[in-house]
Design an enzyme around this catalytic site. Sequence first.
Site, PDB file in Angstrom:
ATOM      1  N   SER A   1       0.831  -1.203   0.000  1.00 37.77           N
ATOM      2  CA  SER A   1       0.000   0.000   0.000  1.00 37.77           C
ATOM      3  C   SER A   1       0.865   1.252   0.000  1.00 37.77           C
ATOM      4  CB  SER A   1      -0.913   0.027   1.237  1.00 37.77           C
ATOM      5  OG  SER A   1      -1.888  -0.987   1.186  1.00 37.77           O
TER       6      SER A   1
ATOM      7  N   SER B   1      -8.026   1.217  -3.589  1.00 36.59           N
ATOM      8  CA  SER B   1      -8.114   1.174  -2.128  1.00 36.59           C
ATOM      9  C   SER B   1      -6.728   1.119  -1.499  1.00 36.59           C
ATOM     10  CB  SER B   1      -8.938  -0.038  -1.688  1.00 36.59           C
ATOM     11  OG  SER B   1      -8.282  -1.250  -1.995  1.00 36.59           O
ATOM     12  N   SER B   2      -5.751   0.549  -2.213  1.00 43.00           N
ATOM     13  CA  SER B   2      -4.388   0.406  -1.678  1.00 43.00           C
ATOM     14  C   SER B   2      -3.625   1.716  -1.655  1.00 43.00           C
ATOM     15  CB  SER B   2      -3.594  -0.611  -2.513  1.00 43.00           C
ATOM     16  OG  SER B   2      -4.222  -1.864  -2.522  1.00 43.00           O
TER      17      SER B   2
ATOM     18  N   SER C   1      -5.318   4.952  -1.445  1.00 39.52           N
ATOM     19  CA  SER C   1      -6.179   6.042  -0.989  1.00 39.52           C
ATOM     20  C   SER C   1      -6.211   6.034   0.537  1.00 39.52           C
ATOM     21  CB  SER C   1      -7.593   5.871  -1.575  1.00 39.52           C
ATOM     22  OG  SER C   1      -8.393   6.997  -1.315  1.00 39.52           O
ATOM     23  N   LYS C   2      -5.044   6.261   1.122  1.00 37.36           N
ATOM     24  CA  LYS C   2      -4.860   6.039   2.551  1.00 37.36           C
ATOM     25  C   LYS C   2      -4.126   7.199   3.214  1.00 37.36           C
ATOM     26  CE  LYS C   2      -4.467   1.005   1.838  1.00 37.36           C
ATOM     27  NZ  LYS C   2      -5.465   0.435   2.751  1.00 37.36           N
TER      28      LYS C   2
ATOM     29  N   CYS D   1      -4.727  -0.556   8.833  1.00 38.07           N
ATOM     30  CA  CYS D   1      -4.103  -1.007   7.586  1.00 38.07           C
ATOM     31  C   CYS D   1      -2.827  -1.741   7.964  1.00 38.07           C
ATOM     32  CB  CYS D   1      -3.776   0.160   6.657  1.00 38.07           C
ATOM     33  SG  CYS D   1      -2.867  -0.358   5.173  1.00 38.07           S
TER      34      CYS D   1
ATOM     35  N   LYS E   1     -13.967  -7.166   5.978  1.00 36.15           N
ATOM     36  CA  LYS E   1     -13.486  -7.634   4.693  1.00 36.15           C
ATOM     37  C   LYS E   1     -14.200  -8.934   4.324  1.00 36.15           C
ATOM     38  CE  LYS E   1     -10.326  -4.397   4.439  1.00 36.15           C
ATOM     39  NZ  LYS E   1     -10.613  -3.186   3.631  1.00 36.15           N
TER      40      LYS E   1
ATOM     41  N   SER F   1     -11.437  -5.486  -1.004  1.00 40.53           N
ATOM     42  CA  SER F   1     -11.132  -4.297  -0.215  1.00 40.53           C
ATOM     43  C   SER F   1     -11.806  -3.091  -0.851  1.00 40.53           C
ATOM     44  CB  SER F   1      -9.617  -4.068  -0.144  1.00 40.53           C
ATOM     45  OG  SER F   1      -9.316  -2.894   0.592  1.00 40.53           O
TER      46      SER F   1
ATOM     47  N   HIS G   1      -8.620  -7.120  -4.126  1.00 43.34           N
ATOM     48  CA  HIS G   1      -7.310  -6.542  -3.835  1.00 43.34           C
ATOM     49  C   HIS G   1      -6.249  -7.145  -4.753  1.00 43.34           C
ATOM     50  CE1 HIS G   1      -3.760  -5.382  -1.424  1.00 43.34           C
ATOM     51  NE2 HIS G   1      -4.546  -4.441  -0.929  1.00 43.34           N
TER      52      HIS G   1
ATOM     53  N   MET H   1      -4.302  -7.531   1.880  1.00 42.68           N
ATOM     54  CA  MET H   1      -4.220  -6.552   2.956  1.00 42.68           C
ATOM     55  C   MET H   1      -3.487  -7.183   4.131  1.00 42.68           C
ATOM     56  SD  MET H   1      -7.272  -6.889   1.257  1.00 42.68           S
ATOM     57  CE  MET H   1      -8.617  -7.356   2.316  1.00 42.68           C
TER      58      MET H   1
END
Length: 399
Positions: free
Chosen positions: A19, A66-67, A69-70, A104, A278, A309, A314, A318
């Site tokens: 991520s 999603s990986s 946008s953290k 995460c 999840k 995810s 994913h 994760m």
Amino acid sequence: MAHLPQIRIPATYMRGGTSKGVFFRLQDLPEAAQVAGAARDALLLRVIGSPDPYGKQIDGMGGATSSTSKTVILSKSARPDHDVDYLFGQVAIDKAFVDWSGNCGNLSAAVGSFAIGAGLVDGARIPHNGVAVVRIWQANIGKTIIAHVPVTGGAVQETGAFELDGVTFPAAEVQLEFMDPAAEEEGAGGAMFPTGHVVDDLDVPGLGTLRATMINAGIPTIFVDAQAIGYTGTELQDAINGDPKALAMFESIRAHGAVRMGLIKHVDEAATRQHTPKVAFVAPPSAYVSSSGKQVAAADIDLLVRAMSMGKLHHAMMGTAAVAIGTAAAIPGTLVSLAAGGGERSAVRFGHPSGTLRVGAEATQVDGDWRVAKAIMSRSARVLMEGWVRVPGDAFRGL
């Protein structure tokens, strides 16, 4: 009409595991965003570039998955025997929403490195050469993570020969210990198996009754058999993410599983907590070709796992879901354990879309309840960019 200039905020863009995210020290955030609430959420949404109806996050730091946008906020910990408090925000891509409901696990690998470089860890605890043990309080779920960060010449070592499937280049290995990983979720009473069973019958309208393992470990996760939903466990992203019916099916499983786990009261509430739980599907070992073209032999893995995810399959796994996989694999009778051949085990290697990953966990039964003291896995992390992130001055004011 007056236009406010952009403001700049000290920030670091880091990769952790598979991520990427924007890291902040709490003290560097604008005063209104130093406390939880609408101003903080609005600021982080603008940093990442959400909500974006185009789904690209062009006007922000997000990478439209999603990986990527953290966000992470760190501060010195006031808790005994901890160095740093770690708060994770999963930013929705097309909605004005930041999900604070879980951790995460991938970015956890970067927390120790960032904390050392940002001066959040007592210098006396950092060797000149060796491994720094950083004690992390994961504030989202109230759990301890121990990061073993390599140090060379008094600075974090980021380069090395450790290879992680899903990451293109090798780097230095960071070992993570997720202590007492059973998640303390509202409505679940802190139980590893909130329903009281290692396997349940889960009724999903339009789909029927599925056997499911619903576990709170690392992150709340719902495991189902791949075959029961028409898959083999060898699927890559394109096989699912381009199929609206499949995505709707997984979201329905997630919503109804969340109700059974006590995480929400009604399926409609699932939209307000996209990060958790999840959904993953499992299958016995089988050979396949990973997304990079790498051949994965059935003999090299114990089982296959694919995980969803933020509504998409994913690209790898994760980190928190890997903790759930390792924990469930260590407990006889779960769908994960059965897919891996059953029996007792202290570690499992599973195949995911990008390759394989090994995670260790040892389970014991106390007064009929399962306990796992810790789950262990190795990741890597490095700084990609550091300096300041800029946002329009009116991005969060007045909230």
